[in-house]
Design an enzyme around this catalytic site. Structure first.
Site, PDB file in Angstrom:
ATOM      1  N   ASP A  67       9.335  -6.428  -9.997  1.00  0.00           N
ATOM      2  CA  ASP A  67      10.297  -5.283 -10.415  1.00  0.00           C
ATOM      3  C   ASP A  67      10.125  -4.272  -9.570  1.00  0.00           C
ATOM      4  O   ASP A  67       8.947  -3.547  -9.412  1.00  0.00           O
ATOM      5  CB  ASP A  67      10.497  -4.655 -11.814  1.00  0.00           C
ATOM      6  CG  ASP A  67      11.487  -5.950 -13.055  1.00  0.00           C
ATOM      7  OD1 ASP A  67      11.617  -6.914 -11.538  1.00  0.00           O
ATOM      8  OD2 ASP A  67      10.724  -6.215 -13.994  1.00  0.00           O
ATOM      9  N   PHE A  68      10.936  -3.143  -9.901  1.00  0.00           N
ATOM     10  CA  PHE A  68      11.108  -1.240  -9.481  1.00  0.00           C
ATOM     11  C   PHE A  68      10.168  -1.062  -9.492  1.00  0.00           C
ATOM     12  O   PHE A  68       8.854  -0.479  -9.121  1.00  0.00           O
ATOM     13  CB  PHE A  68      11.726  -0.601  -9.456  1.00  0.00           C
ATOM     14  CG  PHE A  68      12.279   0.535  -9.164  1.00  0.00           C
ATOM     15  CD1 PHE A  68      12.363   1.068  -7.915  1.00  0.00           C
ATOM     16  CD2 PHE A  68      12.115   1.393 -10.211  1.00  0.00           C
ATOM     17  CE1 PHE A  68      12.419   2.157  -8.080  1.00  0.00           C
ATOM     18  CE2 PHE A  68      12.323   3.223 -10.219  1.00  0.00           C
ATOM     19  CZ  PHE A  68      11.687   3.579  -8.946  1.00  0.00           C
TER      20      PHE A  68
END
Length: 1027
Positions: A67-68
């Protein structure tokens, strides 16, 4: 780990085909948006322009996603072939991943499995987010599994948090974030799934980090570990204060564990620390057929042979090297062995599932291998001892196991010790008592102790905990009688040498003997778990006499009082009045400090404070009918005042009412309640809180009033707002009985869409189950019952036991073997109906006497002598040790003389000194072979309780053999007497008519069918054909 930039990309693994980078938080892997000036793809192009592949859009092949907001290990393939091999590993679930995280709250359970199914959230405004099954708008939930191990507890920016290690066994979107949030412990800094009300604006990032990665491709094993970013030296807001599990040991587990075999569609094939902490759990999980844990190929009986004969399986030589090598840790060895043995167990070919006793045999083999090759193994495996697998150990293996328990000071419970003592007696191991745990000696047959060993045995046994004999009153009395006999008989007083021999056994002595004994008796009394009123009076008489090392009370000093330890909490007010005031106040301050530090229990502290203040303070309770208020004469209470350990000396309860303002109480409730307030002062605090919060106490304050909860009524609790599991655990953490409060607190939590999870059950303890409503018990999911493990419900009223048993039976009914089922259901058998107990008796489970004495007394009346003999099995000898127990006495009185003669027991138990009782129990010569029941054959007897279907009754003629022979040999003898039409593939036999077609039940399952009141009937697997 500093914020990401184009220049600071960290590489943690590099080869010709792969890179593993340590991705920064808040950095995308790639992006088609020109506004994204910093992505991992751009960092790679900047650092390694020569490695970029022009045939791909981004120039690099990312093997998986992060994820970011997540940092940590991310693998990059440098060519198409490498990408294909890595993809194959991910597809076949051969990849091992582990993450570090900081989560909100203190996770109470040291390890847990999170199994909420995860789907997409179609709720308006929640696009691109995930949800757990059962929540509004959750579409297409899929099975998901995460393992969690707690590493540390501490504070982050002043809020309680836990540092955990997470292992995703499935790969759902946002899985770790969703699972942690569903537990009530969201990841710190998670703006999507975290807590509301602005709490997640404090951290500078989401505290989730991909810590460990292993991809076992055919060409190479890509293995990388990234630095731990959650250290106080790197983030000043993170302040750990309690170490639960060292991270380095878990890393050793990860590195030492084998790579799983290829599988698709189920969860990841292994979870190493999951098997370390609870190796039985997967037998009851929701993955019995898709997980390759149950589909390992069987390689024959040569699995402990050389490598060439048995590749890819566990070798004892390897275990020895691992345990003794540089990566060895206390947790690695037993977990590694247990994992390998359960996943590559190959003692014989099997179909899916475990055969009868298969898991028991595995556990016994694991213990044996641990003893042989791992001298420094952790105690966690030994603490999970149970008798069914131990039956399969040889004499030498059992002896080594008991000695290991002694050397590592493994603490077992009464139900474990009683059956272990009987196993030791069967193997003739009692003579090695000097090398055995003292607690175990308490359960030994005292008639087998040689006269020459009397003193040595007593001295060793007296180091144990006699409270373990709570359900064996005759054994406890016999132990004291035997000890006094070693001293030459009963004496009116005890010398210093006598006291040294008797140890904790003095706690059961007559108070008059204690008063007359050598003053060193104080050291013996310090070991008593609690003092009866008679012992308290004897203690104060002895202290008043001045014969102890403290001298007369007027000459007591601070060091002497501290040396009394817990005995000081029993000193009477009349004695405190004789102690010098300065000495008394100094000691009072030290006791309050100990309470605030958590080293003195609330119960002991309140007993001490009440007695001390009664002596030192003039009673200030106003007369009935006069005004209750009075001026504050000691000055208003401030936050600084509450830090004084002598606060309760300076402010009695009336002054507390007069001098404590609402503003200080609201701001300093926690330090105030850290004092051991007398009950009257607690009521003052409750009344003031009601004035401050007329509509109910806010939830953040509720977590502080644990010591006051017992004062609140259902109506008052109904005003509270309980939304957090942490609040529930705080409110129910009190050591006082909360009959009325437990149900009301849990209902408020459930009304706010809370769930009773396994972690919550473990945190609040089994006793809280006693006070839940039937509806609340029914709301507990079966999977949560399984995960919670053995909860002690012995203190529950019978009606609750009945409800809990029905619910537990539903939860455990799918477990694969009768032995394993019994291991799970045992704590709940106090609510079992007579039909279920009779079927357990037929299954040869050998119930321990501690569990037997907790059965429903009315149900027990309906069990015949034959039923009881078969139910207890090899532990039937313990009836003699518990014959004065009310449950046993009641059962004995319900039977006639002829049936009791089979047990050689009297209806009216004789005392331990009565030679007649001893003679009736056994006719053997002392100190030779163990006592064996002489049983009559029951076949064909009118009124026999044997069922007409299902498992046939065991041959009672073989029960004496059960005491003297290993269970495996006994089973061969028993099976040889049966006709060929008996199907005994599961250890319990069913009669099949000749030439009849037997429908195959669910493969590998031995379950329990029917609801409450139905017969417990094993579903036996038919004889395997062609397997």
């Amino acid at each position: 780990m500093e914020p990401g930039s184009m220049e600071n990309l960290s590489i943690v693994y590099r080869s010709r085909d792969f890179l593993v980078v340590n991705k920064h938080w808040d950095v995308r892997i790639d992006s088609k948006t020109w506004r994204e000036t910093l992505t991992l793809q751009k960092q790679l192009r900047h650092r390694f322009p020569e490695l970029a592949d022009p045939d791909t859009y981004y120039g690099f092949r990312f093997c998986h996603q992060l994820d970011f907001s997540t940092s940590g290990a991310l693998c990059v393939a440098l060519n198409k072939a490498a990408a294909g091999s890595a993809y194959k590993c991910f597809k076949e679930r051969q990849v091992t991943k582990a993450y570090l995280a900081l989560v909100r709250g203190h996770v109470q359970e040291s390890r847990m499995t999170i199994s909420y199914a995860i789907g997409r959230n179609n709720t308006e405004g929640r696009a691109h987010t995930m949800c757990i099954e059962g929540t509004h708008g959750c579409e297409n939930p899929k099975p998901s599994l995460t393992e969690l191990v707690v590493l540390e507890h501490g504070l982050y920016a002043g809020d309680p948090v836990s540092k955990v290690l997470l292992q995703p066994l499935t790969g759902r979107t946002h899985q770790l974030r969703v699972h942690c949030s569903a537990l009530g412990h969201p990841i710190v800094g998670d703006l999507t799934y975290g807590q509301a009300s602005g709490r997640e604006d404090q951290p500078f990032r989401m505290m989730l980090h991909a810590f460990y990665l292993r991809i076992p491709t055919q060409a190479e094993c890509v293995e990388a570990r990234t630095p731990d970013p959650f250290l106080p030296t790197l983030d000043a807001c993170w302040s750990p204060h309690t170490l639960v599990q060292p991270l380095d040991q878990l890393v050793q587990v990860l590195q030492a564990a084998p790579d799983p075999e290829p599988t698709e569609g189920g969860p990841s094939v292994w979870s190493t620390w999951h098997l370390i902490y609870n190796p039985l759990h997967l037998t009851a999980a929701t993955w019995p057929r898709s997980t390759s844990l149950y589909r390992r190929r069987s390689l024959g009986s040569a699995c402990l042979g050389p490598v060439a004969r048995c590749p890819n399986t566990f070798l004892p030589e390897r275990a020895h090297h691992t345990a003794m090598g540089p990566r060895a840790g206390a947790l690695v060895s037993p977990g590694f062995i247990l994992f390998m043995w359960l996943t590559a167990h190959c003692s014989r070919p099997q179909a899916e599932g475990f055969s009868q006793g298969g898991l028991d045999a595995s556990r016994a083999d694991v213990w044996a291998i641990t003893l042989l090759f791992l001298p420094n193994a952790s105690t966690s495996l030994l603490q999970d001892f149970w008798c069914q697998p131990a039956n399969r150990l040889s004499r030498d293996q059992l002896s080594a196991l008991i000695r290991r328990m002694a050397s590592q000071q493994v603490l077992l419970k009464a139900w474990q010790l009683s059956c272990l003592a009987n196993l030791a007696a069967q193997h003739g191991l009692q003579g090695d008592f000097a090398l055995h745990p003292p607690d175990l000696l308490l359960f030994y047959n005292l008639a087998q102790v040689r006269e020459a060993d009397c003193r040595a045995f007593t001295r060793r046994a007296a180091q144990g905990d006699t409270e373990l004999l709570a359900n064996l009153p005759d054994q406890r009395a016999a132990l004291q009688h035997s000890a006094l006999a070693c001293l030459g008989g009963r004496h009116p007083w005890l010398s210093a040498s006598d006291l040294l021999l008797l140890g904790i056994l003095v706690c059961d002595m007559d108070p008059s003997i204690i008063v007359a004994s050598d003053p060193h008796v104080l050291q013996n009394l310090q070991r008593c778990p609690r003092l009866t009123p008679a012992l308290q009076a004897a203690l104060n008489t002895l202290l008043t006499s001045g014969r102890t090392t403290l001298g007369p009370p007027s000459s007591w000093n601070l060091e002497g009082l501290k040396a009394l330890g817990p005995l000081a909490t029993y000193i009477s007010p009349s004695l405190w009045m004789q102690v010098q005031e300065a000495i008394g106040l100094d000691f009072f301050g030290s006791m309050v400090a100990a309470f605030r530090a958590g080293t003195l229990s609330q119960h002991d502290a309140r007993r001490f404070v009440t007695s001390f203040l009664k002596a030192k303070l003039v009673p200030s309770r106003p007369k009935r009918g006069t005004a209750t208020g009075r001026p504050c004469t000691h000055g208003n209470i401030t936050a600084a005042t509450l830090q004084d350990d002598l606060f309760l000396v300076h402010y009695d309860c009336l002054q507390l009412e007069s001098c404590l303002g609402s503003r200080v109480l609201r701001a300093s409730l926690d330090p105030l309640l850290q004092h051991p307030l007398p009950a009257e002062c607690q009521r003052v605090i409750k009344a003031k809180l009601a004035q401050i919060y007329p509509s109910g106490i806010p939830e953040e304050q509720l977590q502080l009033i644990t010591s006051l909860v017992y004062l609140y009524s259902r109506t008052e609790i109904g005003q509270w707002n309980i939304t957090s599991r942490d609040t529930v655990m705080a409110l129910l953490a009190s050591d006082v009985a909360l009959e009325n409060q437990t149900e009301a607190i849990l209902q408020k939590f459930l009304d706010h869409k809370g769930n009773i999870t396994s972690a919550l059950l473990v945190a609040i303890g089994g006793s809280r189950l006693c006070w839940m409503s039937p509806q609340q018990i029914q709301a507990i999911q079966p999977s949560e019952f399984r995960l919670a493990g053995a909860l002690d419900i012995s203190s529950c009223p019978q009606r609750r036991k009945d409800i809990l048993y029905t619910r537990a039976r539903e939860a455990f009914s799918s477990i694969g073997t009768m032995d394993t089922y019994y291991h799970f259901i045992r704590p709940y058998l106090g609510g079992a109906p007579v039909e279920d107990l009779q079927h357990l008796a037929q299954a040869n489970i050998s119930m321990d006497i501690d569990t037997f004495t907790n059965l429903n007394p009315q149900v027990l009346q309906n069990l015949s002598v034959d039923n009881v003999i078969m139910l207890l099995g090899q532990n039937v000898v313990d009836l003699q040790k518990a014959r004065s127990h009310p449950i046993i006495t009641s059962w004995l009185h319900s039977k006639n003389r002829s049936t009791l003669d089979e047990l050689r027991l009297d209806k009216d138990p004789a005392g331990p000194t009565n030679p007649t009782s001893s003679a009736r129990l056994t006719t053997r010569t002392p100190n030779t072979t163990p006592w064996v029941l002489h049983l009559a054959t029951t076949s064909g007897r009118p009124g026999n309780d044997a069922p007409t279907s299902g498992s046939p009754p065991a041959h009672l003629g073989y029960l004496p053999l059960a005491v003297g022979l290993p269970s495996s040999l006994l089973w061969l003898l028993y099976r040889s007497t049966l006709g060929s039409s008996w199907d005994c593939s599961w250890g319990t036999c069913t009669m099949a008519p000749e030439h009849s077609a037997v429908p195959a039940p669910h493969a590998g399952k031995l379950g329990l069918v029917g609801g409450a009141g139905h017969q417990l009937r094993p579903r036996c697997k038919p004889q395997a054909q062609g397997t």
